[in-house]
Each structure stands twice: as structure tokens, then as C-alpha cells.
Design an enzyme around this catalytic site. Structure first.
Site, PDB file in Angstrom:
ATOM      1  N   ASP A 295      13.735  28.542 146.857  1.00  0.00           N
ATOM      2  CA  ASP A 295      13.319  27.826 148.055  1.00  0.00           C
ATOM      3  C   ASP A 295      12.739  28.869 149.015  1.00  0.00           C
ATOM      4  OD1 ASP A 295      12.752  25.907 149.904  1.00  0.00           O
ATOM      5  OD2 ASP A 295      14.667  24.885 149.757  1.00  0.00           O
TER       6      ASP A 295
HETATM    7  C1  BGC Z   1      12.371  23.321 151.807  1.00  0.00           C
HETATM    8  C2  BGC Z   1      11.781  22.827 150.519  1.00  0.00           C
HETATM    9  C3  BGC Z   1      10.284  22.915 150.588  1.00  0.00           C
HETATM   10  C4  BGC Z   1       9.896  24.338 150.878  1.00  0.00           C
HETATM   11  C5  BGC Z   1       8.401  24.580 150.901  1.00  0.00           C
HETATM   12  C6  BGC Z   1      11.815  24.673 152.229  1.00  0.00           C
HETATM   13  O1  BGC Z   1      12.209  25.031 153.495  1.00  0.00           O
HETATM   14  O2  BGC Z   1      13.774  23.405 151.669  1.00  0.00           O
HETATM   15  O3  BGC Z   1      12.211  21.517 150.280  1.00  0.00           O
HETATM   16  O4  BGC Z   1       9.726  22.442 149.405  1.00  0.00           O
HETATM   17  O5  BGC Z   1      10.418  24.702 152.140  1.00  0.00           O
HETATM   18  O6  BGC Z   1       7.829  24.034 152.021  1.00  0.00           O
END
Ligand code: BGC
Length: 763
Positions: A295
Site C-alpha cells: 500500500d
Molecule cells: C490506500 C489504497 C489505495 C492507495 C493508492 C492508499 O492510501 O490505502 O487503498 O489504493 O492509497 O492510492
């Protein structure tokens, strides 16, 4: 005959031969095995891997993000040319996307395309209901179509990888990300998730509209303590395997090409560094062929978790655990060469990460053609808007309908007052996680209702009252109350602004914020029937407001076409058919609350005494000691799977094909459902099972199947479910699936509290 060539002609022919031979020469060089689409992917991956330098391999594991709306490649060109980037996030322009891929194919040494990624969660331009709302349809076809529409629109801007579907089981509505998932039930989440994977990925290789799906967040992120985002989780492995892992397994079996590791630490180990989850289970047990992305910033966050000393340490731990691509920080790019040279990470491990990334790129056909072929005209097409309206129609849940207040009928209602902060909320109606949806395209409840009222010959007044949910505008409420005096019915749209749910947006109280409650109370005091429409990112604790309303329609955040869909439901063009995909608590203090909880040793039995029933100086044992709250009982406001309609469904004649089944047999259950109401409607018939005696404590009920059944007024249908006994297996204390011999109860009905049941046994 001798043909004399002029010097010019000769020169031209020689030049042509030179071009031909040079392109033939180039062709020989440019046609290594990995570029031959007829070869199996594994052969192509191996061939390519064997040609890559260490730095090119590390480059594949590096995902960077560009500024949203970037129109030229600026300083990024050298990084692309050198193959230092495996994936790029947030490009959303066909020209920029194509120029990146042109550089990759023509200028980088090996011509490896990049994966262009973006969060396309519940629509790209045409926004569908939030995923929790889509789950309320209990209709995987809606989710599949929604994802297909989103993929088609996103691919027109060069996006080929989305970070969806989100498959986190959420049992605590304080957690803002409950909006992004499919609720509390693993079976429903698995069914909807699978459909989303299929919709996003389309035909893959050769399909320019396909997006690689990313099942996230792996795993247990939804169990964040206290419902506060990013918080620690403490989910034991048996429960992980029973409840949190199955939707991911289903997504992988449906072909999901990527997985995102979650932010949380579970029992002290950040998932991004959890080898057991990322390698033993994903690769070892499930044979997942795609890749795992971190993530955002999660690798660096190992330092904040307090388990890594620095970027190199975090990179080492996560890569060795089985994380393949690092999102955003560039730590793999900076540290991996040193880690490999010092023997902290083996090159074989890096190779397996790169192989998984290349596998996805080959599977998508990007080596053959990474360019944009979807026309811009797909955005907001009539077909897409119609699909979004259908999704919104099916996702709204009729929670209450006293005296058949709804639908509002022209022969009974001449004038409607529409008011409330969500009635004309172009942005908030779209819900959380819409990077690309444009509020200018939202058709609000105000516009949808106004148009339909005109057609039906009903007058509609609109009074804004509260501009947004936290608006402190008592005179606005006064104006609505004054207007209500002329109306035959009041529609008041309340709920949450989009910003109240989604990532990092948690609430300690699930009550309506601001003056909304007061607005409902004052409107209700006029004596006119109040129809409350709720748009929100989660189930809210709105018992007082429900008590003051004659009818309640819960729409979550319904998306671009929410307005016309809600108008159709309010005026009875269509009957509501949504069902609650999560338990609606009575009060925030009841959360986490979910229907498929384990039985306790002292379950509540319905005779519990509440605060009002306790005499003064009652003895310590007076209350009997069962599992409930003195001030809130043990029942929710609405159970899982609940929702009314304008039809009236009656269930009868539940019959099983046998009283006893072998472990390899299939249970057949028949039920008759009649619509004894005055309107055509659709019922979601749900089948639950309870295991009476097992080797570990089992849930009081588990959803095993469901089916949406359209029934005309007066129609009756017999429906047959086929449930293989193997689906009754559960995870035992030894962490293995097992089915015990013994008795089970099978329930069928319109929600999880159904009591219509039959007993069978497994031999
Ligand atoms: C979120 C994800 C997301 C990623 C990219 C993160 O902060 O938890 O769900 O896909 O950012 O934007």
C-alpha cells in the site's frame, strides 16, 4: 533486353535494400523469445528475466506516482528510458499514457511496458453507488457491469490497472473504509468481489479496455481496533482463514492479477512484512501467479510501526516476506542493489518478484500493444448512465414504510416538499474515492424528483434548509417547516458528506451530525408524512429520526444517477429491492455488531431486562447474566439482509430433498415465495445454515446462498437451491477445513433473522 537504370533509380533501390536489410537485421535482434506472443507466458518471462540487468529488475519493482493531470513527462523521461519504473500511478491522459509506452517500447533497452495505475473504485467518470451500496443489491451482475463500465472509461485515458476491488470484511461502521467494501459477510463479499474482478479485467490480452484488478487490502485491515483507520488488528489465524481470507481466495480463483498488502499490523506483524501471509499462504497454498504491491508508503511505514530501523531494513523485510512491488517511496530502487550485494536479499527472491510482475504484463498483452484504443466518447455514454441508474435503483434499501406511505402516488399527493442537505448535493452524492468523477454530471435527487413529479402531475417545492450536513442554519429549517405546511408529503434527504467516509475518515459516533436531527424533528412535528432519504458511507444510528419518519429509504452514496433512481423509487416507478449488506446498529456502543457472530455460553434469549425495568436496589443476580447491554439490548436496529419493498412477500413450504446427506452430496432446498402485494417487486431470497455441534464455536448463522427473484403482483414461485455439503466446511482448531457429522439447521427467508427452517444431518 537490357534495362538501364538511371543513377537516381539505382540509388533509390540501394537505399531501399539497405532499409530492408537493416530492418531485417533489427527484426532478428528485436524478436527474442519473450517478444513472441505465441510462446507460453512462463517461457517469455524466463527468457526476459535472463536478459535483464540487476538494475532493470529492481526497476520493475518500483512504482512511482506522478502529479494528477500531468500533461507532459517532464523529468521522468530518463527513468522510463533506463527501465527504472515498473508502474506509474495517476496518469490519466491518453496522450501521456501513449508517450510513456512509446518510450518504453522504443527507447528502453528491453521494451518492457509500464503498468499505468489509478484508484478506479466505483466508477471512473460515470460514478456508481459506493461498493457498500452495490453490495446492497445482492446482485453480482450489477457489480460486474459497474466494474466493466469503470474499466472501459478508465482505459480511454490510458489506465490499465485499478486498485480494486476492496474485499475487507468490515463489522465496525466507525471505520470510514466500510464504504469501500461489500460489508460484513464473507460470502456476499466473495460473490461481489469475484464479479468486480471479472468486470474490471474483461477479456485481458487483446482487450484494450481491460484493467488488471487488485484485490485489497490483504488482509484483516477492516478489523482495525476501535474502527480507527490504520489501527492494529488482532485476528487469529483461524478467524483469518474462516472469515477474512476467503474473499481474496475467490478473487484470485477468478483471475485477479494483483493483490495489495494492507497497512495494518496483525498481532504485531505488519502485513507488508508478513512472510506467512504473503508467501506461505498466497504463493504456497493458493499458487497465486500475479504480484503483490505494497500500500502507499507502507514499506517506509515499517519504520513508524517500529519494526524497521531505516529504508533498507524495511525494504529487506518486505521483499523477503513476499512483497513484489513498492508503491510510491522509491525505497526498493534506492536500497535493493545494496541489499542483494550484501546478501540480505537473494537475487532469486528478486527474480521471483520480477517474474510475477512480468507475468501480469504478459497476461494483459501489454508487450504486444500497450496503447490506448478506447475512444473518449465512452465517458458518460447513455449506456453507462443507464447502468449507473440501474445500480442505484437496486441498491436503495427501504427500511420503513408505515401505512404504505411510499410510493408517493399522484392521486393521494398533490404537492411534495423536498429539503435537506443531501437533496441537491452534487459532490456528496458521489461518495468517497472518486478521483475522476465530476460533480457537474451528477443528477441530484432534486433534479430527478423534479423531472418525474412534472411527468406525474405532482407539484414539488425545494427548500435547501441546510446547505451541507454540518450547516448551522436555523432559519433554513424554519423556511422548510413553513413550506411543509403546503405539502402533502415531505421528502427530507439527510446523511453524510462524502468526506466522512473512506480512507482515514472514521467517526466515533454514528449519529447524524449537525442540525439534521433537528430538521427531521421539526418537519415531523408538522404532522405531514416525512419520508427520510439517507445518503451515507456507512450505516448510521438514526433510530430517533426513523421513529419520526413515516418511511425511510437508505441509499448509501448512490453516484451520478442517484437522483433519477431515487425519484423512481419514491414515486413507485420501481419497487425498492436493496438489502442491508451490514447490520445497522441501534447505537454506536453496539459496534462491532454482525449477524454471523459466534454463540456465547450465555446468549441473550429475549427476556432481558433493560434499564427501565430494574427496580431500585436490585440484587446482583437479578438481571440473569446473559450477553446484552442494559441500555441497548442485544438486537441491532436492522439485521443483515433486511429490506422492504412495495411487494409483500410470503414464504412457505420449505422442503429439503433428504433428512440426511453424505459429505460428497448436495442438499436441495425448495421454498415457495409469493408476492401478495399490489406491485411487481424483486425479493432477495437468502439461505443460511447453522452448525449445531462442531469442534470449535461456530456462528449462529452463515449466509450460504442468495437469489434475486422478480415476482409480479400475485405471482408465486418455487425456488430450488443446491448447496454442496462441502460448503458447510469450517476451519478447525488445527487450521484445516473440516466438516463434522451431525445436525444442521437450514434457514430461508428475506433477511438474516428469518426463522423458517428445516433440520438435516450430515453422516
Ligand atoms: C490506500 C489504497 C489505495 C492507495 C493508492 C492508499 O492510501 O490505502 O487503498 O489504493 O492509497 O492510492
Amino acid at each position: 533486353m537490357c534495362i538501364r537504370l538511371s543513377n537516381n533509380t539505382l540509388a533509390a533501390i540501394l537505399a531501399a535494400i539497405a532499409v530492408l536489410s537493416s530492418s531485417a537485421g533489427e527484426k532478428i535482434e528485436k524478436s527474442p523469445l519473450y517478444k513472441d506472443a505465441s510462446q507460453p507466458i512462463a517461457v517469455r518471462v524466463n527468457d526476459l528475466l535472463g536478459r535483464m540487468t540487476l538494475d532493470e529488475k529492481i526497476g520493475q519493482t518500483n512504482q512511482r506516482s506522478v502529479a494528477v493531470g500531468m500533461h507532459d513527462l517532464g523529468g521522468w523521461v530518463p527513468q522510463f528510458e533506463q527501465g527504472h519504473i515498473g508502474s506509474i500511478m495517476n496518469v490519466s491522459s491518453p496522450q501521456v499514457a501513449d508517450s510513456i509506452q512509446r518510450i518504453m517500447l522504443n527507447k528502453s533497452r528491453l521494451g518492457i511496458p509500464v503498468l499505468i495505475a489509478r484508484d478506479v473504485i466505483h466508477g471512473y467518470k460515470t460514478i456508481f453507488p459506493i461498493p457498500l451500496g452495490q453490495a446492497a443489491t445482492f446482485n453480482p451482475d450489477i457489480a460486474r457491469k459497474g466494474a466493466r463500465v469503470a474499466a472501459t472509461e478508465a482505459s480511454s485515458d490510458g489506465i490499465r490497472w485499478t486498485f480494486a476491488p476492496m474485499l475487507d470484511i468490515a463489522r465496525d461502521a466507525r471505520w470510514g473504509r466500510i464504504a469501500e467494501g461489500c460489508g460484513e459477510d464473507p460470502y456476499l463479499t466473495g460473490q461481489m468481489g469475484q464479479a468486480m474482478v471479472e468486470g474490471f479485467q474483461g477479456g485481458l490480452a487483446g482487450d484494450p479496455t481491460s484493467l488488471a484488478a487488485c484485490a485489497k487490502h490483504f488482509v484483516a485491515y477492516g478489523a482495525a481496533e476501535g474502527g480507527r483507520d490504520y489501527n492494529s488488528t488482532f485476528v487469529p489465524e483461524r478467524v483469518l482463514r474462516q472469515t477474512y481470507l476467503p474473499p481474496f481466495r475467490q478473487a484470485i480463483d477468478a483471475g485477479a492479477l494483483t493483490i495489495m498488502a494492507s497497512f495494518n499490523d496483525n498481532d504485531g506483524i505488519p502485513v507488508s512484512a508478513n512472510r506467512h501471509l504473503l508467501t506461505d499462504i498466497l504463493r504456497g497454498e493458493w499458487k497465486f501467479p500475479g504480484f503483490v504491491v505494497s500500500d502507499c508508503f507502507a514499506v517506509r511505514e515499517l519504520i513508524s510501526h517500529g519494526v524497521a530501523a531505516d529504508a533498507a531494513d524495511a525494504s529487506r523485510q518486505t521483499m523477503n516476506a513476499g512483497l513484489d512491488m513498492e508503491m510510491e517511496t522509491g525505497h526498493y530502487l534506492e536500497t535493493m542493489r545494496g541489499l542483494i550485494e550484501n546478501g540480505h536479499v537473494s537475487e532469486a527472491r528478486l527474480d521471483s518478484a520480477v517474474a510475477a510482475i512480468l507475468y501480469v504484463k504478459f497476461a494483459m498483452g501489454l508487450f504486444e500493444d500497450p496503447f490506448v484504443h478506447t475512444p473518449q466518447s465512452v465517458k458518460y455514454s447513455a449506456e453507462h448512465l443507464a447502468a449507473a441508474k440501474e445500480a442505484a435503483l437496486q441498491s436503495a434499501i427501504l427500511l420503513k414504510n408505515e401505512n404504505n406511505t411510499l410510493p408517493l402516488k399522484p392521486n393521494r399527493i398533490n404537492r411534495i416538499l423536498l429539503t435537506g442537505p443531501l437533496a441537491d448535493a452534487r459532490y456528496d452524492q458521489l461518495g468517497t474515492w472518486i478521483f475522476d468523477g465530476e460533480k457537474e454530471h451528477t443528477v441530484t435527487l432534486r433534479h430527478g424528483l423534479d423531472e418525474l413529479c412534472r411527468k406525474k402531475g405532482i407539484a414539488m417545492d425545494f427548500v435547501e434548509s441546510l446547505k451541507y450536513t454540518r450547516h448551522d442554519n436555523l432559519s433554513g429549517i424554519d423556511a422548510a417547516v413553513t413550506a411543509a405546511r403546503n405539502a402533502d408529503a415531505i421528502v427530507v434527504a439527510v446523511g453524510e458528506e462524502a468526506i466522512f467516509s473512506g480512507e482515514g475518515h472514521c467517526m466515533a459516533s454514528l449519529n447524524l451530525v449537525g442540525r439534521q436531527s433537528e430538521l427531521v424533528e421539526r418537519l415531523s412535528a408538522t404532522g405531514k408524512p416525512v419520508v427520510m432519504v439517507v445518503m451515507a458511507g456507512r450505516p448510521l444510528t438514526i433510530k430517533p429520526e426513523i421513529d419520526r419518519s413515516a418511511a425511510v429509504l437508505y441509499a448509501f452514496h448512490p453516484g451520478t444517477m442517484g437522483g433519477p433512481a431515487l425519484a423512481d423509487l419514491l414515486l413507485g416507478v420501481t419497487s425498492p429491492s436493496g438489502k442491508t449488506p451490514v447490520t445497522f446498529p441501534l447505537t454506536t456502543g453496539q459496534v462491532p455488531i454482525y449477524y454471523n457472530h459466534n454463540n456465547t455460553g450465555r446468549p441473550a434469549n429475549g427476556t432481558e431486562i433493560g434499564l427501565d425495568g430494574i427496580p431500585e436496589d436490585a440484587g446482583n443476580t437479578f438481571l440473569g447474566c446473559t450477553s446484552y447491554y442494559l441500555d441497548a439490548g442485544h438486537k441491532p436496529m436492522y439485521p443483515f439482509g433486511y429490506g422492504l419493498s412495495y411487494g409483500c412477500f410470503e414464504y412457505s413450504d420449505l422442503k429439503l430433498s433428504a433428512g440426511e446427506y453424505g459429505k460428497d452430496q448436495t442438499i436441495k432446498a425448495r421454498i415457495t415465495v409469493a408476492n401478495n402485494g399490489t406491485m411487481d417487486a424483486t425479493e432477495t431470497v437468502q439461505l443460511y445454515v447453522r452448525d449445531h455441534v462442531a469442534s470449535v464455536t461456530r456462528p449462529v448463522k452463515e449466509l450460504k446462498q442468495f437469489r434475486r427473484v422478480p415476482l409480479r403482483k400475485g405471482e408465486k414461485q418455487t425456488i430450488e437451491f443446491e448447496l454442496p455439503v462441502s460448503e458447510l466446511s469450517y476451519i478447525g482448531a488445527d487450521l484445516r477445513p473440516r466438516i463434522d457429522s451431525g445436525d444442521f439447521t437450514l434457514f430461508i427467508g428475506g433477511n438474516s433473522e428469518t426463522t423458517l427452517s428445516a433440520i438435516f444431518s450430515i453422516k
